[in-house]
Design an enzyme around this catalytic site. Structure first.
Site, mmCIF file in Angstrom:
data_model
loop_
_atom_site.group_PDB
_atom_site.id
_atom_site.type_symbol
_atom_site.label_atom_id
_atom_site.label_comp_id
_atom_site.label_asym_id
_atom_site.label_seq_id
_atom_site.Cartn_x
_atom_site.Cartn_y
_atom_site.Cartn_z
ATOM 1 N N LYS A 110 26.857 47.454 44.644
ATOM 2 C CA LYS A 110 27.874 47.867 43.905
ATOM 3 C C LYS A 110 27.683 47.905 42.677
ATOM 4 C CE LYS A 110 33.233 47.391 43.524
ATOM 5 N NZ LYS A 110 33.837 46.301 43.738
ATOM 6 N N ARG B 8 41.253 52.000 40.316
ATOM 7 C CA ARG B 8 42.307 51.344 39.000
ATOM 8 C C ARG B 8 43.492 51.602 38.618
ATOM 9 N NH1 ARG B 8 36.280 49.594 36.295
ATOM 10 N NH2 ARG B 8 35.531 48.798 37.440
ATOM 11 N N LYS C 252 32.843 45.030 34.213
ATOM 12 C CA LYS C 252 32.118 44.218 35.210
ATOM 13 C C LYS C 252 31.058 44.060 35.221
ATOM 14 C CE LYS C 252 36.443 44.910 37.801
ATOM 15 N NZ LYS C 252 37.441 45.308 39.153
ATOM 16 N N GLU D 237 19.815 42.331 47.094
ATOM 17 C CA GLU D 237 20.731 41.692 46.826
ATOM 18 C C GLU D 237 20.956 42.355 48.842
ATOM 19 O OE1 GLU D 237 23.459 40.738 46.045
ATOM 20 O OE2 GLU D 237 23.575 40.558 44.241
ATOM 21 N N LYS E 178 27.077 51.548 46.719
ATOM 22 C CA LYS E 178 28.636 52.325 46.078
ATOM 23 C C LYS E 178 28.012 52.435 45.242
ATOM 24 C CE LYS E 178 33.214 50.785 44.990
ATOM 25 N NZ LYS E 178 34.413 49.927 44.954
ATOM 26 N N SER F 63 36.242 57.219 44.198
ATOM 27 C CA SER F 63 37.271 58.088 43.824
ATOM 28 C C SER F 63 36.264 58.844 42.191
ATOM 29 C CB SER F 63 38.546 56.493 42.998
ATOM 30 O OG SER F 63 38.040 55.908 42.258
ATOM 31 N N TYR G 225 37.989 59.396 51.165
ATOM 32 C CA TYR G 225 39.354 59.560 50.441
ATOM 33 C C TYR G 225 39.366 61.155 51.407
ATOM 34 C CZ TYR G 225 39.029 55.942 48.004
ATOM 35 O OH TYR G 225 39.096 54.673 46.969
HETATM 36 C C1 PBG Z 1 37.945 46.509 43.715
HETATM 37 C C2 PBG Z 1 37.265 47.431 43.912
HETATM 38 C C3 PBG Z 1 37.159 48.601 43.234
HETATM 39 C C4 PBG Z 1 36.654 49.365 44.066
HETATM 40 C C5 PBG Z 1 37.156 49.474 45.803
HETATM 41 N N1 PBG Z 1 36.926 48.011 45.509
HETATM 42 C C6 PBG Z 1 37.031 48.977 41.632
HETATM 43 C C7 PBG Z 1 36.879 48.126 41.295
HETATM 44 O O1 PBG Z 1 35.318 47.230 41.085
HETATM 45 O O2 PBG Z 1 36.725 48.423 39.883
HETATM 46 C C8 PBG Z 1 36.323 51.370 43.696
HETATM 47 C C9 PBG Z 1 36.781 52.379 44.521
HETATM 48 C C10 PBG Z 1 36.947 53.727 44.511
HETATM 49 O O3 PBG Z 1 36.361 53.894 43.019
HETATM 50 O O4 PBG Z 1 36.637 54.516 45.379
HETATM 51 N N2 PBG Z 1 37.536 45.600 44.304
#
Ligand code: PBG
Length: 327
Positions: free
Chosen positions: A194, A204, A221, A237, A252, A278, A317
């Site tokens: 990720k 978010r 992050k 990982e 991701k 997203s 989505y």
């Molecule tokens: C948070 C989480 C995120 C997403 C899934 N779980 C956002 C982040 O890490 O800030 C993002 C999914 C998306 O953007 O569709 N644990």
């Protein structure tokens, strides 16, 4: 010319015969946002194909998705401010509406696969996936809470636990906690690679879960999510998650990380999932709305590209919209 590759493209029938990849309902996982209350169905402005729904509306949506052949869903909660605190303890509170909703969904649709989200960002006041102390994200203390959250989710009826937090060692800690609580049959889909991506913005917005603006709190992050410049780290990982007991490995985002999907597919034996996040969906939606791209062509092409790169499963989505287009 002895070789004329165009012969294998000469008709729709031949093209279907030589087609290497197809996206079907079985490949798709539909993300759903849930909010406490009743009668709520709010479109997310920066992610217009997605909605925040209360449980009553969500059950109707799930039913519509099932009719189209979908059978796998991942559920994300929007948590009210009054339930947020420093440690995110509402995440394992038996009165948590997210946990109760999961029980109701599984009671109503026992045959579907319901995937959870394990991370602290919807629940803590800092908007980080782990505990924040003195401006730092604490790894091992976070892992303890995440394991507790995972056991509460298993108890609620989730079939698959989805750790999205990127703390070190959390897969093993969660596996051990689940096994100790006799949930050895509950699976784990690990967010393995990720990245610290800018493409999570609309998510978010949907959950109000971004890191809060405060000088005492890291503003991004990057100390736990991966550097977009790196690919070899994804293999580390993946190796760790496989050893620690994950059942699925996830990459991701998806579209901007197709090389990572392919590398994990080649180097690992577990099923590979890819999260069409997203921001990646929002880009498509915006360009199509402007008339700059043709939706019916580019949306399925995008999902197909993720599949071709090596993803066995795609979280998107657009899952429902994709199946509606195939009708
Ligand atoms: C948070 C989480 C995120 C997403 C899934 N779980 C956002 C982040 O890490 O800030 C993002 C999914 C998306 O953007 O569709 N644990």
């Amino acid at each position: 010319m002895l070789q004329r590759p165009r012969r294998n493209r000469k008709s729709s029938s031949i093209r279907k015969m030589v087609r290497e990849n197809r996206v079907t309902a079985h490949d798709l996982i539909m993300p759903l946002f849930i909010v406490d209350g009743t009668g709520i169905e709010e479109q997310i402005p920066s992610l217009p194909m997605a909605y925040r729904r209360s449980l009553d509306m969500l059950l109707k949506e799930i039913e519509a998705c099932i009719k189209l052949g979908l059978h796998s869903f991942i559920l994300f909660p929007k948590i009210a401010k009054e339930h947020k605190n420093k440690s995110g303890s509402y995440s394992y509170d038996p009165n948590n509406f997210y946990l109760k909703a999961a029980s109701t969904i599984k009671e109503k649709f026992p045959e579907l696969t319901l995937i959870s989200d394990v991370a602290l960002d919807p629940y803590n006041v800092d908007g980080h996936d782990g505990l924040v102390m003195n401006g730092e994200i604490l790894n091992d203390e976070s892992v303890g809470i995440l394991a507790r959250m995972a056991v509460a989710q298993a108890e609620a009826g989730f079939d698959v636990i989805g750790p999205s937090d990127m703390m070190d060692g959390r897969i093993q800690a969660i596996r051990e906690a689940l096994d100790k609580a006799e949930y050895q049959d509950i699976s784990m889909m690990s967010y393995t690679a990720k990245y610290a991506s800018g493409f999570y913005g609309p998510f978010r917005d949907a959950l109000d879960s971004a890191p809060v603006l405060d000088s005492s709190i890291p503003k991004d992050k990057k100390t736990y999510q991966m550097d977009p410049a790196n690919s070899r780290e994804a293999l580390i990982e993946a190796e760790l998650d496989a050893m620690e007991g994950a059942d699925f490995l996830m990459v991701k985002p998806a579209v901007h990380y197709l090389d990572i999907i392919q590398q994990l597919k080649v180097n690992q034996l577990l099923p590979i999932a890819a999260y069409h996040v997203s921001g990646e969906c929002a880009m498509l939606a915006a360009a199509c709305e402007k008339g700059w791209l043709d939706y019916e062509t580019v949306m399925p092409e995008t999902l197909l590209s993720i599949k071709r790169a090596g993803a066995d499963l795609i979280l998107t989505y657009y899952a429902k919209e994709f199946l509606l287009l195939q009708k």
